[in-house]
Scaffold this motif. Structure first.
Motif, PDB file in Angstrom:
ATOM      1  N   ARG A  57       0.842  -1.201   0.000  1.00  0.00           N
ATOM      2  CA  ARG A  57       0.000   0.000   0.000  1.00  0.00           C
ATOM      3  C   ARG A  57       0.875   1.248   0.000  1.00  0.00           C
ATOM      4  NH1 ARG A  57      -1.767   1.727   5.829  1.00  0.00           N
ATOM      5  NH2 ARG A  57      -0.651   0.261   7.184  1.00  0.00           N
ATOM      6  N   PRO A  58       0.585   2.181  -0.903  1.00  0.00           N
ATOM      7  CA  PRO A  58       1.320   3.448  -0.952  1.00  0.00           C
ATOM      8  C   PRO A  58       0.658   4.485  -0.058  1.00  0.00           C
ATOM      9  CG  PRO A  58      -0.104   3.282  -2.852  1.00  0.00           C
ATOM     10  CD  PRO A  58      -0.311   2.010  -2.062  1.00  0.00           C
ATOM     11  N   LEU A  59       1.438   5.472   0.360  1.00  0.00           N
ATOM     12  CA  LEU A  59       0.908   6.560   1.180  1.00  0.00           C
ATOM     13  C   LEU A  59       0.706   7.836   0.385  1.00  0.00           C
ATOM     14  CD1 LEU A  59       2.997   6.078   4.468  1.00  0.00           C
ATOM     15  CD2 LEU A  59       0.759   5.103   3.872  1.00  0.00           C
ATOM     16  N   VAL A  60       1.621   8.139  -0.516  1.00  0.00           N
ATOM     17  CA  VAL A  60       1.521   9.351  -1.342  1.00  0.00           C
ATOM     18  C   VAL A  60       1.715   8.937  -2.797  1.00  0.00           C
ATOM     19  CG1 VAL A  60       2.525  11.595  -1.892  1.00  0.00           C
ATOM     20  CG2 VAL A  60       2.385  10.844   0.500  1.00  0.00           C
ATOM     21  N   ASP A  61       0.697   9.166  -3.603  1.00  0.00           N
ATOM     22  CA  ASP A  61       0.761   8.831  -5.030  1.00  0.00           C
ATOM     23  C   ASP A  61       1.172  10.089  -5.792  1.00  0.00           C
ATOM     24  OD1 ASP A  61       0.370   8.102  -7.690  1.00  0.00           O
ATOM     25  OD2 ASP A  61      -1.289   6.765  -7.177  1.00  0.00           O
ATOM     26  N   LEU A  62       2.403  10.101  -6.253  1.00  0.00           N
ATOM     27  CA  LEU A  62       2.934  11.282  -6.926  1.00  0.00           C
ATOM     28  C   LEU A  62       2.241  11.578  -8.250  1.00  0.00           C
ATOM     29  CD1 LEU A  62       6.742  10.734  -6.239  1.00  0.00           C
ATOM     30  CD2 LEU A  62       5.188  12.307  -5.058  1.00  0.00           C
ATOM     31  N   ARG A  63       1.552  10.624  -8.797  1.00  0.00           N
ATOM     32  CA  ARG A  63       0.844  10.857 -10.053  1.00  0.00           C
ATOM     33  C   ARG A  63      -0.308  11.849  -9.858  1.00  0.00           C
ATOM     34  NH1 ARG A  63      -0.697   4.868 -11.565  1.00  0.00           N
ATOM     35  NH2 ARG A  63      -1.262   4.997  -9.345  1.00  0.00           N
ATOM     36  N   GLN A  64      -0.883  11.865  -8.640  1.00  0.00           N
ATOM     37  CA  GLN A  64      -1.982  12.781  -8.348  1.00  0.00           C
ATOM     38  C   GLN A  64      -1.617  13.855  -7.325  1.00  0.00           C
ATOM     39  OE1 GLN A  64      -3.011   9.151  -8.039  1.00  0.00           O
ATOM     40  NE2 GLN A  64      -3.319   9.320 -10.257  1.00  0.00           N
ATOM     41  N   GLU A  65      -0.596  13.588  -6.507  1.00  0.00           N
ATOM     42  CA  GLU A  65      -0.366  14.457  -5.353  1.00  0.00           C
ATOM     43  C   GLU A  65       0.968  15.190  -5.367  1.00  0.00           C
ATOM     44  OE1 GLU A  65      -2.731  12.655  -1.705  1.00  0.00           O
ATOM     45  OE2 GLU A  65      -1.319  11.165  -2.518  1.00  0.00           O
ATOM     46  N   LYS A  66       1.643  15.175  -6.495  1.00  0.00           N
ATOM     47  CA  LYS A  66       2.947  15.831  -6.559  1.00  0.00           C
ATOM     48  C   LYS A  66       2.842  17.320  -6.269  1.00  0.00           C
ATOM     49  CE  LYS A  66       7.083  16.044  -9.454  1.00  0.00           C
ATOM     50  NZ  LYS A  66       7.696  15.645 -10.766  1.00  0.00           N
ATOM     51  N   GLU A  67       1.715  17.926  -6.661  1.00  0.00           N
ATOM     52  CA  GLU A  67       1.521  19.365  -6.441  1.00  0.00           C
ATOM     53  C   GLU A  67       0.596  19.652  -5.256  1.00  0.00           C
ATOM     54  OE1 GLU A  67       3.321  21.538  -8.119  1.00  0.00           O
ATOM     55  OE2 GLU A  67       4.198  19.848  -9.222  1.00  0.00           O
ATOM     56  N   HIS A  68       0.369  18.674  -4.440  1.00  0.00           N
ATOM     57  CA  HIS A  68      -0.451  18.867  -3.237  1.00  0.00           C
ATOM     58  C   HIS A  68       0.195  19.962  -2.378  1.00  0.00           C
ATOM     59  CE1 HIS A  68      -2.367  18.072   0.619  1.00  0.00           C
ATOM     60  NE2 HIS A  68      -3.187  17.183   0.058  1.00  0.00           N
ATOM     61  N   PRO A  69      -0.614  20.911  -1.861  1.00  0.00           N
ATOM     62  CA  PRO A  69      -0.021  22.019  -1.091  1.00  0.00           C
ATOM     63  C   PRO A  69       0.902  21.567   0.035  1.00  0.00           C
ATOM     64  CG  PRO A  69      -2.328  22.447  -1.530  1.00  0.00           C
ATOM     65  CD  PRO A  69      -2.072  21.055  -2.016  1.00  0.00           C
ATOM     66  N   GLN A  70       0.538  20.490   0.729  1.00  0.00           N
ATOM     67  CA  GLN A  70       1.398  20.009   1.817  1.00  0.00           C
ATOM     68  C   GLN A  70       2.679  19.381   1.289  1.00  0.00           C
ATOM     69  OE1 GLN A  70      -1.916  17.818   4.005  1.00  0.00           O
ATOM     70  NE2 GLN A  70      -0.596  18.452   5.711  1.00  0.00           N
ATOM     71  N   HIS A  71       2.619  18.835   0.077  1.00  0.00           N
ATOM     72  CA  HIS A  71       3.818  18.198  -0.479  1.00  0.00           C
ATOM     73  C   HIS A  71       4.812  19.242  -0.977  1.00  0.00           C
ATOM     74  CE1 HIS A  71       6.076  14.740  -1.665  1.00  0.00           C
ATOM     75  NE2 HIS A  71       6.107  15.086  -2.945  1.00  0.00           N
ATOM     76  N   LEU A  72       4.374  20.490  -1.067  1.00  0.00           N
ATOM     77  CA  LEU A  72       5.270  21.574  -1.472  1.00  0.00           C
ATOM     78  C   LEU A  72       5.944  22.237  -0.278  1.00  0.00           C
ATOM     79  CD1 LEU A  72       3.027  23.203  -4.230  1.00  0.00           C
ATOM     80  CD2 LEU A  72       4.864  21.513  -4.518  1.00  0.00           C
ATOM     81  N   ARG A  73       5.573  21.789   0.935  1.00  0.00           N
ATOM     82  CA  ARG A  73       6.181  22.329   2.145  1.00  0.00           C
ATOM     83  C   ARG A  73       7.153  21.308   2.724  1.00  0.00           C
ATOM     84  NH1 ARG A  73       0.767  24.624   2.747  1.00  0.00           N
ATOM     85  NH2 ARG A  73       0.066  22.931   4.114  1.00  0.00           N
ATOM     86  N   PRO A  74       8.263  21.736   3.288  1.00  0.00           N
ATOM     87  CA  PRO A  74       9.320  20.801   3.717  1.00  0.00           C
ATOM     88  C   PRO A  74       8.911  19.906   4.875  1.00  0.00           C
ATOM     89  CG  PRO A  74       9.807  23.019   4.471  1.00  0.00           C
ATOM     90  CD  PRO A  74       8.634  23.140   3.553  1.00  0.00           C
ATOM     91  N   ALA A  75       9.531  18.736   4.914  1.00  0.00           N
ATOM     92  CA  ALA A  75       9.313  17.786   6.010  1.00  0.00           C
ATOM     93  C   ALA A  75       9.940  18.325   7.288  1.00  0.00           C
ATOM     94  CB  ALA A  75       9.911  16.438   5.656  1.00  0.00           C
ATOM     95  N   LYS A  76       9.354  17.955   8.417  1.00  0.00           N
ATOM     96  CA  LYS A  76       9.891  18.350   9.716  1.00  0.00           C
ATOM     97  C   LYS A  76      10.340  17.151  10.544  1.00  0.00           C
ATOM     98  CE  LYS A  76       7.196  22.622  10.008  1.00  0.00           C
ATOM     99  NZ  LYS A  76       6.167  23.394  10.761  1.00  0.00           N
ATOM    100  N   VAL A  77       9.763  15.971  10.277  1.00  0.00           N
ATOM    101  CA  VAL A  77      10.158  14.763  11.016  1.00  0.00           C
ATOM    102  C   VAL A  77      11.303  14.069  10.301  1.00  0.00           C
ATOM    103  CG1 VAL A  77       9.409  12.534  11.927  1.00  0.00           C
ATOM    104  CG2 VAL A  77       7.826  14.490  11.912  1.00  0.00           C
ATOM    105  N   PHE A  78      11.168  13.862   9.004  1.00  0.00           N
ATOM    106  CA  PHE A  78      12.225  13.240   8.199  1.00  0.00           C
ATOM    107  C   PHE A  78      13.463  14.132   8.283  1.00  0.00           C
ATOM    108  CE2 PHE A  78      14.472  11.748   4.467  1.00  0.00           C
ATOM    109  CZ  PHE A  78      14.108  10.409   4.366  1.00  0.00           C
ATOM    110  N   PRO A  79      14.627  13.588   8.681  1.00  0.00           N
ATOM    111  CA  PRO A  79      15.799  14.436   8.938  1.00  0.00           C
ATOM    112  C   PRO A  79      16.326  15.141   7.687  1.00  0.00           C
ATOM    113  CG  PRO A  79      16.368  12.107   9.086  1.00  0.00           C
ATOM    114  CD  PRO A  79      14.886  12.165   8.986  1.00  0.00           C
ATOM    115  N   ALA A  80      16.642  16.412   7.839  1.00  0.00           N
ATOM    116  CA  ALA A  80      17.066  17.239   6.711  1.00  0.00           C
ATOM    117  C   ALA A  80      18.394  16.795   6.118  1.00  0.00           C
ATOM    118  CB  ALA A  80      17.152  18.701   7.153  1.00  0.00           C
ATOM    119  N   ALA A  81      19.229  16.115   6.906  1.00  0.00           N
ATOM    120  CA  ALA A  81      20.540  15.688   6.417  1.00  0.00           C
ATOM    121  C   ALA A  81      20.483  14.370   5.650  1.00  0.00           C
ATOM    122  CB  ALA A  81      21.520  15.552   7.590  1.00  0.00           C
ATOM    123  N   GLU A  82      19.297  13.760   5.592  1.00  0.00           N
ATOM    124  CA  GLU A  82      19.145  12.489   4.877  1.00  0.00           C
ATOM    125  C   GLU A  82      19.157  12.737   3.378  1.00  0.00           C
ATOM    126  OE1 GLU A  82      17.891   9.888   3.263  1.00  0.00           O
ATOM    127  OE2 GLU A  82      17.000   8.396   4.613  1.00  0.00           O
TER     128      GLU A  82
END
Length: 422
Positions: A57-82
Motif C-alpha cells: 500500500r502506498p501513502l503518497v501517489d505522486l501521479r496525483q499528489e505531486k503538487e499537493h499544497p502540503q507536499h510543497l512544504r518541507p518535512a519536519k520529522v524526516f531528517p534534513a541531512a538524509e
C-alpha cells in the motif's frame, strides 16, 4: 507475526527494494502476515514482481499528489541531512505518522535512516521497532549521524548488512538498550540451472552511476580483449553514466565486445548466461549483485572496497578481490579466469556452494529470531537481550541442514576458519 516494512518507494529500482521484497516474500512463505508500506508511488505497478501473499500500500501517489499544497512544504520529522530529504514533505510526515499511529503490526521494519527516525519517534509503544541500515554508518554525514544517535535510542533492534558496519555502530553510536546485529541480504533460490562456465561472457549489473566504476571495468576489460578478443562484457542497468560509458567503449574500440544492455529484472536469466561476474565499485555497503551472480554459479571479480565484497568473496576460492581503482589489477584478475578454464569452473562451483549462506532460509531464520525477541522484549517492557545465540544452533534447531547452518554463522567467523586452514 504480522510484519510491516516501511519503504521509500516500492515502485522504483534499487538494491533496498530488491532486498525488502526478497525478505518480505520469504517471511510470507513461512506463514507470517507481511505488508510493504511504500511512502511514495509514481507508477501503476512495481518494477519487481511481488508475491501476492505480500500486501502493498502506498501513502503518497505522486501521479496525483505531486503538487499537493502540503507536499510543497518541507518535512519536519524526516531528517534534513538524509539523502532523500527533498523527496519528503509535510504531506509525507503526516501520512507516515498516521500510518504508524493506526498500524496493527507486531513489528515494523524501517528500511532507510529517515524512515527509521519516523519509526523510532512515531510508532506506538506496543509495536516492536526494527531499523535497517542498507548503507553504512560512515557513509552518512555528521549531521545525520547526530540525528540518528538521538532517535535510534528508541528502536529495539538495528540491523546492518555487514559485520563491519555492525561493529562501527556499536563502537561509535552508543545506543544503550538497542540490539545491533548484522543481517545480510538474501537472494532467492535460483529457479534456473546454474551457469556452466563455458560461455565467453563477463556479466555486471547495477545502477550506472559514478561510484559503481563501470568506466574502470570497461578499461580493465580492454586488457582482456587484447589477449582474448572472443570474450564479451555485458553491463545491465540504467543511469546517468550511460552516455559517458558508451563513448568510452567506442573510444577504446570495444563496440564489438562491450554492451550496455539496459535494465533487466529479474537478473537471474542473464547471470546464468555468463561465466564470470564483475563488480568494480569504489564503495559497496553489501554487494547484492555479487551474491546474485555467485548464487547462479559465477565466480566474481570485485574491488575489495568497503564494506561488503570482502565479507562475501573468499579471494582465490570463489572469486577475486583486487585493489579499489586499479584497472590493471582488475584486468589481470579477469584474464586469469578467462584463460584458465579449469580454475574458472572450480571457482564457479565454490561460488555456488559458498553463496548458500545468503539463501532465504538462513537469513529468514535470523530475521525471525530478532523480530520475535524484539516483540517479547517490547511486551515485557525491557530492552532486547544482547546475548546472541550461535547461528548454527538456531538454524539446526529450525531444521536447516548443517552445511547451511555453518554458512549462516557470519562472514567474519567463516573468514577466521578459512585463514586457519591455510
Amino acid at each position: 507475526m504480522k510484519i510491516s516494512f516501511l519503504l521509500h518507494n516500492a515502485y522504483g529500482i534499487g538494491g533496498t527494494i530488491t532486498t525488502t521484497f526478497n525478505l518480505a516474500q520469504a517471511l510470507a512463505t513461512v506463514g507470517h502476515t507481511v505488508e510493504i508500506v511504500s511512502v511514495l508511488r509514481h507508477r501503476e505497478r512495481p518494477n519487481f514482481q511481488l508475491d501476492p501473499r505480500v500486501g502493498l500500500r502506498p501513502l503518497v501517489d505522486l501521479r496525483q499528489e505531486k503538487e499537493h499544497p502540503q507536499h510543497l512544504r518541507p518535512a519536519k520529522v524526516f531528517p534534513a541531512a538524509e539523502y532523500r530529504y527533498r523527496q519528503y514533505s509535510e504531506l509525507t510526515d503526516e501520512r507516515i505518522g498516521a500510518c504508524l499511529a493506526d498500524i496493527d503490526a507486531d513489528v515494523v521494519v524501517g528500511t532507510r535512516p529517515g524512515l527509521n527516525v519516523h519509526l523510532a519517534l512515531q510508532a506506538p509503544e506496543r509495536v516492536a521497532r526494527v531499523g535497517q541500515e542498507h548503507l553504512t554508518l560512515d557513509n552518512h554525514p555528521s549531521r545525520l549521524r547526530t540525528a540518528l544517535r538521538r532517535a535510534y535510542r528508541r528502536l529495539d533492534v538495528l540491523t546492518t548488512v555487514t559485520e563491519a558496519d555492525a561493529a562501527a555502530y556499536r563502537r561509535k553510536m552508543r545506543l544503550p538498550g538497542v540490539r545491533v546485529e548484522a543481517l545480510p541480504n538474501s537472494v532467492p533460490d535460483p529457479a534456473l540451472p546454474p551457469a556452466d562456465g563455458n560461455a565467453k561472457l563477463v556479466v555486471a549489473a547495477g545502477r550506472l552511476v559514478p561510484v559503481k566504476r563501470y568506466d574502470l571495468l570497461i578499461e580493465a576489460f580492454a586488457r582482456v580483449v587484447a589477449e582474448r578478443p572472443d570474450w564479451r562484457l555485458r553491463i545491465y542497468g540504467k543511469g546517468e553514466e550511460h552516455d559517458r560509458l558508451r563513448a568510452l567503449t567506442e573510444s577504446l574500440g570495444l563496440s564489438e565486445n562491450v554492451f550496455l544492455m539496459g535494465a533487466a529484472a529479474p537478473m537471474e536469466a542473464e547471470w546464468v548466461k555468463g561465466s564470470i561476474g564483475a563488480a568494480a565499485s569504489n564503495f559497496e555497503p553489501f554487494g547484492m549483485t555479487i551474491v546474485e551472480a555467485m548464487r547462479c554459479g559465477l565466480p566474481v571479480v570485485s574491488t575489495d572496497c568497503p564494506y561488503g565484497p570482502g565479507e562475501i568473496i573468499e579471494d582465490g576460492v570463489d572469486g577475486r578481490l583486487v585493489p579499489v581503482g586499479d584497472a590493471a589489477a582488475f584486468g589481470a584478475a579477469l584474464l586469469e579466469l578467462v584463460q584458465d578454464d579449469e580454475r574458472r569452473h572450480r571457482m564457479g562451483r565454490s561460488a555456488l556452494d559458498n553463496a548458500r549462506r545468503f539463501a532465504p532460509g538462513p537469513v529468514v531464520a535470523q530475521a525471525e529470531r530478532l523480530m520475535e525477541e524484539a516483540i517479547e522484549a517490547r511486551r515485557a517492557g525491557r530492552p532486547v537481550s544482547q546475548d546472541r545465540a550461535p547461528m548454527r544452533q538456531i538454524l539446526v534447531g529450525r531444521g536447516y541442514a548443517a552445511r547451511d547452518a555453518v554458512h549462516a554463522t557470519g562472514s567474519s567467523a567463516l573468514r577466521t576458519v578459512r585463514k586457519g586452514r591455510r
